[in-house]
Design an enzyme around this catalytic site. Structure first.
Site, PDB file in Angstrom:
ATOM      1  N   CYS A  38       0.948  -1.251  -0.103  1.00 40.33           N
ATOM      2  CA  CYS A  38      -0.062   0.018   0.109  1.00 40.33           C
ATOM      3  C   CYS A  38       0.813   1.232  -0.032  1.00 40.33           C
ATOM      4  O   CYS A  38       1.960   1.293   0.518  1.00 40.33           O
ATOM      5  CB  CYS A  38      -0.791   0.128   1.332  1.00 40.33           C
ATOM      6  SG  CYS A  38      -2.116   1.335   1.451  1.00 40.33           S
ATOM      7  N   SER A  40       0.556   3.788   1.766  1.00 40.98           N
ATOM      8  CA  SER A  40       0.809   4.308   3.157  1.00 40.98           C
ATOM      9  C   SER A  40       1.937   3.809   3.750  1.00 40.98           C
ATOM     10  O   SER A  40       2.804   4.303   4.562  1.00 40.98           O
ATOM     11  CB  SER A  40      -0.330   3.786   4.065  1.00 40.98           C
ATOM     12  OG  SER A  40      -1.608   4.393   3.568  1.00 40.98           O
ATOM     13  N   HIS A  43       4.957   5.960   2.264  1.00 35.53           N
ATOM     14  CA  HIS A  43       4.851   7.179   2.793  1.00 35.53           C
ATOM     15  C   HIS A  43       5.996   7.269   3.919  1.00 35.53           C
ATOM     16  O   HIS A  43       6.560   8.248   4.152  1.00 35.53           O
ATOM     17  CB  HIS A  43       3.349   7.632   3.527  1.00 35.53           C
ATOM     18  CG  HIS A  43       2.430   8.028   2.415  1.00 35.53           C
ATOM     19  ND1 HIS A  43       2.838   8.867   1.273  1.00 35.53           N
ATOM     20  CD2 HIS A  43       1.056   8.026   2.582  1.00 35.53           C
ATOM     21  CE1 HIS A  43       1.636   9.052   0.327  1.00 35.53           C
ATOM     22  NE2 HIS A  43       0.546   8.386   1.241  1.00 35.53           N
ATOM     23  N   HIS A  59       1.002  -3.596   6.422  1.00 37.14           N
ATOM     24  CA  HIS A  59      -0.351  -3.544   7.062  1.00 37.14           C
ATOM     25  C   HIS A  59      -1.451  -4.200   6.268  1.00 37.14           C
ATOM     26  O   HIS A  59      -2.634  -3.770   6.772  1.00 37.14           O
ATOM     27  CB  HIS A  59      -0.568  -2.020   7.541  1.00 37.14           C
ATOM     28  CG  HIS A  59      -0.650  -1.081   6.314  1.00 37.14           C
ATOM     29  ND1 HIS A  59       0.088  -0.556   5.508  1.00 37.14           N
ATOM     30  CD2 HIS A  59      -2.129  -0.629   5.803  1.00 37.14           C
ATOM     31  CE1 HIS A  59      -0.439   0.132   4.601  1.00 37.14           C
ATOM     32  NE2 HIS A  59      -1.700  -0.047   4.780  1.00 37.14           N
ATOM     33  N   CYS A 157      -6.558  -3.659   4.020  1.00 35.47           N
ATOM     34  CA  CYS A 157      -6.515  -2.254   3.958  1.00 35.47           C
ATOM     35  C   CYS A 157      -7.277  -1.546   2.565  1.00 35.47           C
ATOM     36  O   CYS A 157      -8.368  -1.055   2.711  1.00 35.47           O
ATOM     37  CB  CYS A 157      -5.061  -1.639   3.945  1.00 35.47           C
ATOM     38  SG  CYS A 157      -5.210   0.218   3.842  1.00 35.47           S
TER      39      CYS A 157
HETATM   40  P1  PAD Z   1      -1.276   4.180  -5.300  1.00 38.47           P
HETATM   41  O1  PAD Z   1      -0.124   4.804  -5.690  1.00 38.47           O
HETATM   42  O2  PAD Z   1      -1.737   2.927  -5.691  1.00 38.47           O
HETATM   43  O3  PAD Z   1      -2.492   5.179  -6.058  1.00 38.47           O
HETATM   44  C1  PAD Z   1      -2.414   6.583  -6.244  1.00 38.47           C
HETATM   45  C2  PAD Z   1      -2.891   6.943  -7.638  1.00 38.47           C
HETATM   46  O4  PAD Z   1      -3.009   8.550  -7.666  1.00 38.47           O
HETATM   47  C3  PAD Z   1      -2.135   6.626  -8.668  1.00 38.47           C
HETATM   48  O5  PAD Z   1      -2.824   5.836  -9.608  1.00 38.47           O
HETATM   49  C4  PAD Z   1      -1.764   7.929  -9.309  1.00 38.47           C
HETATM   50  O6  PAD Z   1      -1.069   7.883 -10.687  1.00 38.47           O
HETATM   51  C5  PAD Z   1      -2.615   8.912  -9.014  1.00 38.47           C
HETATM   52  N1  PAD Z   1      -2.161  10.352  -8.865  1.00 38.47           N
HETATM   53  C6  PAD Z   1      -1.153  10.725  -8.412  1.00 38.47           C
HETATM   54  N2  PAD Z   1      -1.042  12.275  -8.811  1.00 38.47           N
HETATM   55  C7  PAD Z   1      -2.315  12.416  -9.185  1.00 38.47           C
HETATM   56  C8  PAD Z   1      -2.888  13.742  -9.581  1.00 38.47           C
HETATM   57  N3  PAD Z   1      -2.495  14.824  -9.273  1.00 38.47           N
HETATM   58  N4  PAD Z   1      -4.001  13.930 -10.106  1.00 38.47           N
HETATM   59  C9  PAD Z   1      -4.802  12.355 -10.356  1.00 38.47           C
HETATM   60  N5  PAD Z   1      -4.333  11.156  -9.881  1.00 38.47           N
HETATM   61  C10 PAD Z   1      -3.070  11.365  -9.234  1.00 38.47           C
HETATM   62  O7  PAD Z   1      -1.731   4.427  -3.951  1.00 38.47           O
HETATM   63  P2  PAD Z   1      -2.737   3.803  -2.759  1.00 38.47           P
HETATM   64  O8  PAD Z   1      -4.082   3.777  -3.858  1.00 38.47           O
HETATM   65  O9  PAD Z   1      -2.040   2.534  -2.132  1.00 38.47           O
HETATM   66  O10 PAD Z   1      -2.985   5.005  -1.504  1.00 38.47           O
HETATM   67  C11 PAD Z   1      -3.626   6.434  -2.154  1.00 38.47           C
HETATM   68  C12 PAD Z   1      -3.480   7.112  -0.980  1.00 38.47           C
HETATM   69  O11 PAD Z   1      -4.590   6.680  -0.020  1.00 38.47           O
HETATM   70  C13 PAD Z   1      -2.445   7.400  -0.308  1.00 38.47           C
HETATM   71  O12 PAD Z   1      -2.217   8.459   0.354  1.00 38.47           O
HETATM   72  C14 PAD Z   1      -2.486   6.464   1.051  1.00 38.47           C
HETATM   73  O13 PAD Z   1      -1.594   6.565   2.158  1.00 38.47           O
HETATM   74  C15 PAD Z   1      -3.929   6.490   1.453  1.00 38.47           C
HETATM   75  C16 PAD Z   1      -4.386   5.451   2.155  1.00 38.47           C
HETATM   76  N6  PAD Z   1      -5.477   5.952   2.922  1.00 38.47           N
HETATM   77  C17 PAD Z   1      -6.042   5.039   4.091  1.00 38.47           C
HETATM   78  C18 PAD Z   1      -7.081   5.676   4.811  1.00 38.47           C
HETATM   79  O14 PAD Z   1      -7.382   4.976   5.935  1.00 38.47           O
HETATM   80  N7  PAD Z   1      -7.663   6.718   4.626  1.00 38.47           N
HETATM   81  C19 PAD Z   1      -5.759   3.866   3.846  1.00 38.47           C
HETATM   82  C20 PAD Z   1      -4.898   3.222   2.549  1.00 38.47           C
HETATM   83  C21 PAD Z   1      -4.335   4.187   2.101  1.00 38.47           C
HETATM   84 ZN    ZN Z   2      -3.209   0.786   3.424  1.00 38.09          ZN
END
Ligand code: PAD
Ligand code: ZN
Length: 357
Positions: A38, A40, A43, A59, A157
């Site tokens: 993920c 996260s 990060h 996670h 997740c």
């Molecule tokens: P990922 O890298 O798989 O997806 C991110 C996507 O965003 C990619 O497809 C990128 O191409 C796209 N992207 C980047 N910049 C832009 C932009 N300016 N405009 C449009 N698209 C763009 O990441 P993920 O899906 O694993 O995680 C995404 C976020 O969610 C990340 O910040 C992560 O920490 C967060 C998250 N939050 C929770 C929660 O509990 N809120 C849980 C899990 C992940």
């Molecule tokens: Zn996650």
């Protein structure tokens, strides 16, 4: 047992042989089968965060219970489990109110990993980039034996967060118009959550065309490449000039959070799922809050209750109502974790998983 350790920010994870404590009272040992990769986790490699190093990241894990400590009642050896991340004490202010995703335990978990004399931390109390882990029994959720464990790891997740953001956090109604900004491993699950909720238009936004094609496969009805088109203008044009009912930001970037907010109609809801940098700021004109009666809300872990939601999501998958296999576009061995991070950052995968068994 082998695990991937982050010793220093902005350096590769190191595969090490670590000592794992036997499960104590209320704890269980899980032999991991797979862990999703993920953003996260990444990060904490790239940013300065409160997470204390050295740490075993990961996670999004699932596996088989291999041993249980004293007084464990929830599971027994041989049970298939998905591991919920973060403390899940069951007794704090938030847990008793049905919000385990905000659990704030009175006492931290004991150290469970070491390399010689050095204590190694467990990311979010689970540390799934490893062959085995010891966690509280409150962090494991027993699932049915006939569900394939490797893809079910994603429920720990990305799937729960994405679908939960739609169903639990925003409570999207059938017929709604939904915008999803960022269709990676989590955003694709917001897309399929919106489909499950009966959304009318599901507008996917990304900067990469391959991600938009994944989004189409998960149920997006319209695609916007943010590098080529103005997201707010297009979202409005697709909704009779009004804006969408719900927008989800799934990147963690102040610019796209603002884009989400600006794309919703008067009275609409923008949900922030993406995790922003600790030092990022967001400025916008608060007069909109009143004049347009919009809501800007946060979403942690899809506002989920893992003991309730994980088995339901497994059933939905087994009945063909949600897609998991399509999310897994590449599989890696534990010692390929740094390559898995690279592939995620380069946008090559929908979700990568580590095979750990
Ligand atoms: P990922 O890298 O798989 O997806 C991110 C996507 O965003 C990619 O497809 C990128 O191409 C796209 N992207 C980047 N910049 C832009 C932009 N300016 N405009 C449009 N698209 C763009 O990441 P993920 O899906 O694993 O995680 C995404 C976020 O969610 C990340 O910040 C992560 O920490 C967060 C998250 N939050 C929770 C929660 O509990 N809120 C849980 C899990 C992940
Ligand atoms: Zn996650």
């Amino acid at each position: 047992m082998k695990a991937a350790v982050l010793y220093e920010r902005r350096t590769p994870l190191v595969i090490e042989d670590l000592d794992l404590v036997p499960p104590g009272p209320g704890e269980v040992e899980v032999r991991l089968v797979a862990s999703g990769v993920c953003h996260s986790d990444l990060h904490h490699v790239q940013r300065d965060t409160p997470t204390v190093l050295p740490v075993v990241l990961g996670h999004e894990g699932a596996g088989v219970v291999s041993a249980v400590g004293a007084n464990v009642t929830r599971v027994k050896p041989g049970d298939h489990v998905i591991i919920a991340f973060g403390a899940k004490c069951g007794e704090c202010f938030y847990c008793v109110r049905g919000m385990p995703y905000l659990c704030t335990p009175a006492n931290p978990a004991r150290p469970r990993l070491a390399r010689g004399n050095q204590t190694i931390n467990q990311f979010l109390e689970v540390a799934t980039y490893a062959e085995r882990t010891v966690v509280s029994e409150k962090n494991v959720v027993k699932i049915r034996d006939d569900a394939p464990l490797a893809v079910c790891s994603l429920i720990a997740c990305g799937v729960t967060t994405g679908i939960g953001a739609v169903i639990n956090t925003a409570k999207v109604e059938p017929g709604s118009n939904v915008l999803v900004i960022g269709t990676g491993g989590v955003g694709l699950n917001v897309v399929q959550g919106a489909r499950l909720a009966g959304a009318a238009r599901i507008i996917a936004v990304d900067v990469r065309d391959n991600k938009l094609e994944f989004a189409r496969a998960m149920g997006a009805t319209h695609l916007i490449n943010a590098e080529k088109e103005d997201v707010v203008e297009r979202a409005k044009a697709l909704t009779g000039g009004y804006g969408v009912d719900y927008a989800f930001e799934v990147i963690g970037n102040p610019k796209t959070i603002l884009q989400a907010y600006e794309s919703v109609r008067k009275g609409g809801v923008a949900v922030v799922v993406g995790v922003a940098d600790e030092n990022a700021d967001l400025t916008f004109k608060p007069v909109w809050m009143m004049r347009q009666a919009k809501t800007l809300m946060g979403c942690a872990y899809g506002s989920s209750r893992p003991q309730v939601d994980f088995p339901k999501l497994v059933d939905l998958y087994m009945e063909g109502r949600i897609k998991l296999d399509e999310l897994v576009t590449r599989r890696f061995a534990l010692d390929e974790i740094n390559e898995a991070f690279r592939a995620m950052e380069a946008g090559e995968v929908a979700r990568g998983i580590l095979d750990l068994a």
